[in-house]
Write a protein that holds these residues in place. Structure first.
Motif, PDB file in Angstrom:
ATOM      1  N   HIS A  52       0.907  -1.287  -0.106  1.00  0.00           N
ATOM      2  CA  HIS A  52       0.019   0.023  -0.101  1.00  0.00           C
ATOM      3  C   HIS A  52       0.795   1.362  -0.033  1.00  0.00           C
ATOM      4  O   HIS A  52       0.178   2.307   0.211  1.00  0.00           O
ATOM      5  N   THR A  53       2.042   1.126  -0.139  1.00  0.00           N
ATOM      6  CA  THR A  53       2.962   2.266  -0.484  1.00  0.00           C
ATOM      7  C   THR A  53       2.726   3.053  -1.858  1.00  0.00           C
ATOM      8  O   THR A  53       2.065   2.396  -2.598  1.00  0.00           O
ATOM      9  N   GLN A  54       3.181   4.258  -1.828  1.00  0.00           N
ATOM     10  CA  GLN A  54       3.029   5.028  -3.164  1.00  0.00           C
ATOM     11  C   GLN A  54       4.306   4.501  -4.123  1.00  0.00           C
ATOM     12  O   GLN A  54       5.558   4.513  -3.513  1.00  0.00           O
ATOM     13  N   GLY A  55       3.995   4.052  -5.435  1.00  0.00           N
ATOM     14  CA  GLY A  55       5.305   4.029  -6.225  1.00  0.00           C
ATOM     15  C   GLY A  55       5.376   2.290  -6.354  1.00  0.00           C
ATOM     16  O   GLY A  55       4.567   1.684  -5.845  1.00  0.00           O
ATOM     17  N   ILE A  56       6.586   2.106  -6.949  1.00  0.00           N
ATOM     18  CA  ILE A  56       6.655   0.555  -7.240  1.00  0.00           C
ATOM     19  C   ILE A  56       7.867  -0.081  -6.782  1.00  0.00           C
ATOM     20  O   ILE A  56       8.195  -1.469  -6.839  1.00  0.00           O
ATOM     21  N   GLU A  57       8.519   0.515  -6.065  1.00  0.00           N
ATOM     22  CA  GLU A  57       9.874   0.294  -5.364  1.00  0.00           C
ATOM     23  C   GLU A  57       9.713  -0.989  -4.498  1.00  0.00           C
ATOM     24  O   GLU A  57      10.559  -2.052  -4.616  1.00  0.00           O
ATOM     25  N   ILE A  58       8.845  -0.771  -3.467  1.00  0.00           N
ATOM     26  CA  ILE A  58       8.547  -1.684  -2.432  1.00  0.00           C
ATOM     27  C   ILE A  58       8.325  -3.061  -2.915  1.00  0.00           C
ATOM     28  O   ILE A  58       8.966  -4.057  -2.498  1.00  0.00           O
ATOM     29  N   PRO A  59       7.176  -3.000  -3.808  1.00  0.00           N
ATOM     30  CA  PRO A  59       6.780  -4.538  -4.373  1.00  0.00           C
ATOM     31  C   PRO A  59       8.115  -5.341  -5.042  1.00  0.00           C
ATOM     32  O   PRO A  59       8.159  -6.428  -4.787  1.00  0.00           O
TER      33      PRO A  59
END
Length: 339
Positions: A210-217
């Motif tokens: 549920h973070t903003q952006g795509i880095e964490i997944p």
């Protein structure tokens, strides 16, 4: 399309449409189209009867207050986001024709009973239901595999839910690390907890982001997640509780591409020479060569030998075996030495 998602050996990407259709069937179909175009394995919705899951006095979460009309309750908000059971049947068929897995998370017992008729590949339990005993029993008694999000949960709560699921006949259980703040601050993600759950519970794990952006997944994929789930929308500026914390279609595509790259890069863990680099061995490695002209029969020494590219001759690992032997023929400067 796979009958069982567990037969899929890659990272299973769930594009979470959720309630981002805003209660409109045609928008739900467009979300399916975009999920398929982005390369996701599955598109997931949320099935519920609003009157079954929220009382008239239930407050909205802070993020919901910020992204929906003021003056309406959580119940009123949810009622505007409902799709009918017949519409979900049609969405399942639309997914089948589109070649993407259909999934929907149930939020009440009636929705569980309905979704069981759609023969979904597995159940997705949301974080908020992890302490709902009647719900967990109803899910488990179907005997299907379960993927369970663990937001807002302590280890003992996860264990208790798993005990209920296992004790009532659930199939394979996969846990998703999750944080249920929308959007999740980076400092609260705690991706290492995903690995802790894998080690502690002895099950496969994934990540619902549920973070903003795509880095964490993408980072979660690199850390061993077998499932990645991410909300997406047609437009972040649409009114509704989840749009702001969702990806738009081009971002979803970029995330899926990143995960697929990680998936390829992880490999099988065996250290070997890859086909793509094999041709560079001769170019990058070195051989024993003549430092200067050498006559046949001359003793080979550190003064008349050197190590230079290419690597097509005698390996420098044989350096001390070559020293002290005699030249088998005349060699010009930089010529590869032969035994």
């Amino acid at each position: 399309m796979r009958d069982k998602w567990v037969e899929y050996m890659g990272i299973y990407v769930i594009a979470e449409a959720g309630v981002n259709h805003n209660g409109d069937f045609d928008t739900a179909c467009r979300l399916i189209d975009r999920a398929k175009a982005a390369g996701a394995d599955c598109v997931k919705f949320q099935t519920f009867k609003a009157s079954h899951i929220a009382s008239c006095c239930a407050e909205k979460a802070e993020y919901q207050k910020a992204t929906t009309k003021t003056g309406i309750s959580q119940l009123e908000m949810l009622q505007k986001l409902e799709l009918s059971f017949s519409q979900f049947q049609n969405l399942k068929e639309y997914c089948r024709r589109s070649g993407i897995d259909f999934l929907s998370t149930p939020f009440d017992l009636e929705s569980i009973a309905f979704l069981e008729t759609l023969n979904m590949p597995f159940w997705k339990i949301p974080s908020g239901e992890i302490t709902n005993l009647p719900y967990l029993i109803a899910i488990a008694e179907t005997g299907r595999d379960v993927v369970m999000s663990t937001g807002m949960s302590r280890m003992e709560e996860i264990q208790a839910a798993m005990d209920v699921l296992k004790g009532h006949g659930a199939g394979k259980i996969t846990l998703l690390h999750c944080n249920t703040e929308y959007p999740t601050p980076y400092k609260d993600v705690n991706l290492q907890a995903m690995c802790t759950m894998r080690e502690h519970f002895g099950v496969e794990v994934g990540y619902s982001d549920h973070t903003q952006g795509i880095e964490i997944p993408i980072a979660a994929a690199a850390m061993g997640a077998v499932i990645i789930e991410k909300h997406f929308t047609l437009d972040k500026n649409m009114e509704g509780p989840d749009h702001k914390a969702s990806l738009e279609p081009d971002e979803l595509s970029a995330m899926v591409d990143g995960i697929r790259h990680i998936e390829q890069a992880l490999g099988d863990g065996v250290k070997r020479v890859s086909p793509s680099e094999e041709k560079n061995i001769v170019i990058a490695r070195k051989s024993i060569v003549a430092r200067c002209p050498i006559k046949k029969g001359e003793v080979l020494t550190e003064e008349n030998l050197a190590v230079k590219r290419p690597g097509s001759g005698i390996s420098p690992m044989q350096w001390y075996k070559v020293l002290g032997t005699r030249a088998v023929r005349n060699f010009e400067e930089d010529e590869l030495i032969e035994w």
